[in-house]
Design a protein around this motif. Structure first.
Motif, PDB file in Angstrom:
ATOM      1  N   ARG A   1      40.879  17.933  48.925  1.00 17.70           N
ATOM      2  CA  ARG A   1      39.222  18.773  49.019  1.00 17.70           C
ATOM      3  C   ARG A   1      39.055  20.023  48.364  1.00 17.70           C
ATOM      4  NH1 ARG A   1      36.657  14.588  51.936  1.00 17.70           N
ATOM      5  NH2 ARG A   1      38.126  13.735  53.336  1.00 17.70           N
TER       6      ARG A   1
ATOM      7  N   HIS B   1      27.185  13.321  49.062  1.00 19.93           N
ATOM      8  CA  HIS B   1      28.240  13.090  50.054  1.00 19.93           C
ATOM      9  C   HIS B   1      28.100  11.624  50.113  1.00 19.93           C
ATOM     10  CE1 HIS B   1      27.721  17.134  51.646  1.00 19.93           C
ATOM     11  NE2 HIS B   1      26.520  17.187  51.533  1.00 19.93           N
TER      12      HIS B   1
ATOM     13  N   ASN C   1      32.927  14.809  49.377  1.00 14.03           N
ATOM     14  CA  ASN C   1      32.000  15.860  48.962  1.00 14.03           C
ATOM     15  C   ASN C   1      32.211  16.157  47.632  1.00 14.03           C
ATOM     16  OD1 ASN C   1      31.060  15.927  52.067  1.00 14.03           O
ATOM     17  ND2 ASN C   1      33.193  16.869  52.025  1.00 14.03           N
TER      18      ASN C   1
ATOM     19  N   SER D   1      22.523  12.024  44.551  1.00 12.85           N
ATOM     20  CA  SER D   1      23.694  11.629  44.720  1.00 12.85           C
ATOM     21  C   SER D   1      24.443  11.075  43.273  1.00 12.85           C
ATOM     22  CB  SER D   1      24.123  10.380  45.881  1.00 12.85           C
ATOM     23  OG  SER D   1      23.608  10.712  46.919  1.00 12.85           O
TER      24      SER D   1
END
Length: 322
Positions: free
Chosen positions: A12, A267, A280, A303
């Protein structure tokens, strides 16, 4: 694969652990505020304390560099591919023996497949902290960094010495080269002649792809960015694709080789038989071969995502001037 097992394969953005002394220019003014991240594979860090998030390599390495405005990474070269895309900020890439052969400004989402064998450097020319994501060819990323001679010479004035073993020693902390380890030799003038000096006009058409062009090309299918049939034609041991909102249906698919997902904007919902999660911007997900999974934007709006897929091509000198 359980949700916990999948989560162990996702790095992450908020969990990235930087190293501020990863390379020989870590104390050199102008380069002393940069942060380096090793996400998948050992990368090319010269620091013994560099944190590696996922050690298993899929045939290539993933890393990142974070720098405040005005901070630069010094002139260096690699033996295998080095590909960057801009996650945050505005960056100037420049190259050549003295960094004067050519340059261009990369905006967010732009991708640069740097020709192998040239000295290259980059600096954050934006107004905020910037981040660029890197893909390095080969399991060992070519065995290390080749520095322009002046970078090694300048670093000695600020206490850092690079050993021929590829490790850094900080004399200001009382560290010295171990017995039997010599300093990294400087490239000779004869050796330096082997490093090309391409112009901006020679590099940009075949080595740079702009974000908004890729958004248009990916409207109905994934856009092959780097590959034998890509926008940037090359075979560096991996392929890079660009996906946007309408690129793929929300149905399961799988590859028989490693796949790495790197969201750029928005996302993305990642679903597999026993779970789901959301990726993300700035996250890096390593999908194992043979896993049925689906991928789709989880919200409305812009996106985009870079997908890296391992190939059987050798990770040797690539990114050649085309």
């Amino acid at each position: 694969m359980t949700p916990d097992q999948m989560e162990a394969r996702i790095v992450r953005y908020g969990d990235l652990r930087p190293c501020k002394t990863a390379f020989i220019d870590a104390h050199t003014p102008g380069s002393d505020r940069k942060e380096n991240f090793t996400i998948i594979g050992g990368g090319v860090s010269e620091a013994a304390d560099q944190h590696v998030h996922i050690r298993e390599t899929p045939g290539f390495n993933i890393g990142a560099a974070g720098q405040p405005p005005g901070c630069r990474n010094s002139l260096h070269s690699h033996r295998t591919a080095e590909v960057f895309f801009v996650l945050k900020g505005r960056w100037r890439f420049f190259w050549g023996r003295w960094g004067t052969a050519g340059e261009f400004i990369a905006e967010e989402g732009d991708i640069f497949n740097i020709p192998t064998g040239i000295f290259r450097a980059f600096e954050n020319v934006g107004t905020d902290y910037g981040m660029i994501m890197a893909i390095l060819g080969g399991d060992d990323a070519g065995g290390g960094v080749i520095w322009a001679p002046q970078v090694i010479t300048d670093a000695k004035d600020y206490g850092l010495v690079l050993g021929e073993n590829g490790r850094l020693y900080d004399t200001k902390k009382g560290q010295h080269l171990p017995d039997g380890v010599k300093p990294m030799p400087l490239l000779t003038e004869e050796e330096l002649k082997a490093f090309p000096e391409p112009t901006t006009a020679e590099v940009i058409p075949n080595h740079v792809a702009r974000y908004w062009d890729l958004m248009a090309l990916s409207d109905r299918q994934p856009c092959k960015v780097i590959g034998a049939t890509g926008v940037l034609r090359d075979r560096p041991g991996f392929e890079v694709e660009f996906l946007s909102r309408n690129s793929i249906p929300d149905t399961p698919y799988k590859f028989d080789r490693h796949e790495v997902l790197m969201p750029m904007r928005g996302h993305w919902r990642l679903t597999w038989a026993s779970g789901r999660t959301v990726l993300n911007p700035g996250d890096t997900a390593a999908i194992p071969p043979g896993l049925d999974h689906s991928l789709a934007p989880s919200m409305t709006g812009e996106s985009s995502l870079y997908r890296v897929i391992a190939t059987d091509d050798p990770a040797g000198p690539t990114g050649r001037l085309l």
